[in-house]
Design a protein around this motif. Structure first.
Motif, PDB file in Angstrom:
ATOM      1  N   GLU A 159      -8.113  11.840  68.508  1.00 14.53           N
ATOM      2  CA  GLU A 159      -7.596  12.985  67.753  1.00 14.53           C
ATOM      3  C   GLU A 159      -6.065  12.984  67.737  1.00 14.53           C
ATOM      4  N   THR A 160      -5.461  12.682  68.875  1.00 15.64           N
ATOM      5  CA  THR A 160      -3.996  12.646  68.958  1.00 15.64           C
ATOM      6  C   THR A 160      -3.425  11.551  68.072  1.00 15.64           C
ATOM      7  N   SER A 162      -4.790  10.277  65.414  1.00 15.73           N
ATOM      8  CA  SER A 162      -5.016  10.595  64.002  1.00 15.73           C
ATOM      9  C   SER A 162      -3.982  11.564  63.461  1.00 15.73           C
ATOM     10  N   ARG A 163      -3.507  12.466  64.327  1.00 13.54           N
ATOM     11  CA  ARG A 163      -2.522  13.462  63.887  1.00 13.54           C
ATOM     12  C   ARG A 163      -1.204  12.813  63.489  1.00 13.54           C
ATOM     13  N   THR A 164      -0.892  11.664  64.080  1.00 15.23           N
ATOM     14  CA  THR A 164       0.410  11.048  63.850  1.00 15.23           C
ATOM     15  C   THR A 164       0.328   9.771  63.020  1.00 15.23           C
ATOM     16  N   ALA A 169      -3.807  10.412  58.025  1.00 19.42           N
ATOM     17  CA  ALA A 169      -3.400  11.650  57.361  1.00 19.42           C
ATOM     18  C   ALA A 169      -3.694  11.588  55.865  1.00 19.42           C
ATOM     19  N   ARG A 198      -9.482  27.469  65.013  1.00 18.63           N
ATOM     20  CA  ARG A 198      -8.575  26.550  65.711  1.00 18.63           C
ATOM     21  C   ARG A 198      -8.861  26.639  67.210  1.00 18.63           C
ATOM     22  N   ARG A 207     -12.451  18.285  65.837  1.00 13.06           N
ATOM     23  CA  ARG A 207     -11.428  17.799  64.917  1.00 13.06           C
ATOM     24  C   ARG A 207     -10.806  18.985  64.186  1.00 13.06           C
ATOM     25  N   ASP A 208      -9.484  19.007  64.142  1.00 16.40           N
ATOM     26  CA  ASP A 208      -8.798  20.070  63.412  1.00 16.40           C
ATOM     27  C   ASP A 208      -8.471  19.553  62.018  1.00 16.40           C
ATOM     28  N   GLY A 211      -4.992  19.867  60.478  1.00 12.14           N
ATOM     29  CA  GLY A 211      -3.868  19.071  60.952  1.00 12.14           C
ATOM     30  C   GLY A 211      -2.759  19.962  61.479  1.00 12.14           C
ATOM     31  N   THR A 212      -1.559  19.701  61.010  1.00  6.97           N
ATOM     32  CA  THR A 212      -0.414  20.521  61.430  1.00  6.97           C
ATOM     33  C   THR A 212      -0.194  21.700  60.486  1.00  6.97           C
ATOM     34  N   GLN A 268     -13.667  10.881  66.319  1.00  7.39           N
ATOM     35  CA  GLN A 268     -12.259  10.491  66.414  1.00  7.39           C
ATOM     36  C   GLN A 268     -12.068   9.158  67.139  1.00  7.39           C
TER      37      GLN A 268
END
Length: 317
Positions: A159-160, A162-164, A169, A198, A207-208, A211-212, A268
């Motif tokens: 997950e971490t 994927s966020r970056t 994205a 959230r 999974r969020d 995202g951001t 993830q």
């Protein structure tokens, strides 16, 4: 029957399938829709095969419910790898009763991205779910103790990353609908109303999809501290194994739904090859992990949109 098949889960609800029904032979072709791939999250189309395998299982259930026997062949034409399966209606009145019994769950099974209760899953239910996977040529294990902790850490690492990751994205951006409501969602992807709250605490892998970004009116919630995960594995790791895994996954999910369980995939770590391999139990585990499922007693998931039947089904004489 194709509308039943199309309720299957797929990565980011991409729905990467297309059906053709030939009337004179009473047979369905299930094809991969290669315009609906996720090049970064699923570069080898493994998840695509899992989703299409789940659709094949739903199709078999629908055929059995109609009173026929679903004679199924996987990858029937080596020269046409996009033809993933054929399902022929044979033997009127000889439908598979075990598949037919799952039919009420086909339209009730939805991914639930909500907190589940801190309630154990009875051993009899776990055994039944494992047997369901085994009947489709897969293995379903419930990690505990240090192995569960390790799996949770790997999913969080995925997950971490994927966020970056820009590629991940881009995949997520294509298949999420942050401005969609239940009445105005398009026929594909994950709309904002299905994101769930959230996560503000707990150990459950979630999974969020936002995202951001921010979704107006979206709540936050504490998830379970002791989540129940299941690892679905196969002895091989080729397209036919992926299709079998997809069928096993859906048989497990339909039975879980029938038994009052809610469910959600936790893919993830599976989207990163180095993390996927280490999901298995290094002492007792064999084979290849194809899916991580979060199971528990909690709110039912919300139905996500599906493409119109005319877009996914061709009928020939």
């Amino acid at each position: 029957m194709a509308d039943d098949a199309a309720t299957a889960p797929s990565l980011h609800n991409a729905q990467p399938w297309h059906f053709r029904y030939v009337q004179h032979s009473r047979a369905f072709d299930v094809r991969a829709d290669l315009d609906r791939v996720l090049p970064h999250a699923d570069p080898d189309n493994r998840a695509l095969h899992l989703g299409c395998g789940a659709a094949v299982l739903n199709l078999r259930v629908a055929v059995a419910h109609a009173g026929w026997y679903p004679a199924t062949r996987l990858l029937p034409d080596p020269g046409d790898p996009a033809l993933l399966a054929t399902v022929q209606l044979t033997g009127l009145g000889s439908g598979e009763s075990d598949l037919d019994a799952l039919y009420p769950a086909v339209h009730r099974r939805h991914t639930s991205r909500y907190p589940f209760a801190e309630t154990d899953i009875p051993g009899t239910v776990r055994s039944a779910l494992s047997d369901a996977a085994r009947r489709e040529g897969a293995t379903l294990d419930f990690p505990t103790a240090w192995h569960l902790k390790w799996v949770l850490e790997l999913v969080e690492e995925g997950e971490t990353r994927s966020r970056t990751d820009r590629g991940q994205a881009a995949d997520l951006s294509r298949w999420t609908r942050t401005d969609a409501t239940a009445g105005g969602a398009t026929g594909e992807g994950v709309p904002a109303y299905a994101f769930g709250p959230r996560k503000r605490g707990g150990k459950a892998p979630v999974r969020d999809f936002a995202g951001t970004g921010q979704v107006p009116g979206r709540d936050a919630a504490t998830f379970e501290a002791s989540p129940h995960l299941a690892l679905l594995s196969t002895s091989g790791d080729r397209p036919e194994d992926w299709l079998r895994a997809g069928q096993a996954m859906e048989r497990v999910l339909l039975l879980a739904t029938r038994e009052g369980l809610s469910s959600a995939p936790a893919t993830q770590a599976l989207e990163w090859p180095d993390l996927r391999w280490t999901l298995r139990d290094p002492v007792f585990g064999t084979g290849y992990v194809q899916m991580v499922l979060r199971l528990g007693y909690g709110p039912r998931g919300t139905a996500t949109p599906r493409r119109p039947l005319a877009e996914v089904l061709d009928i020939e004489p």
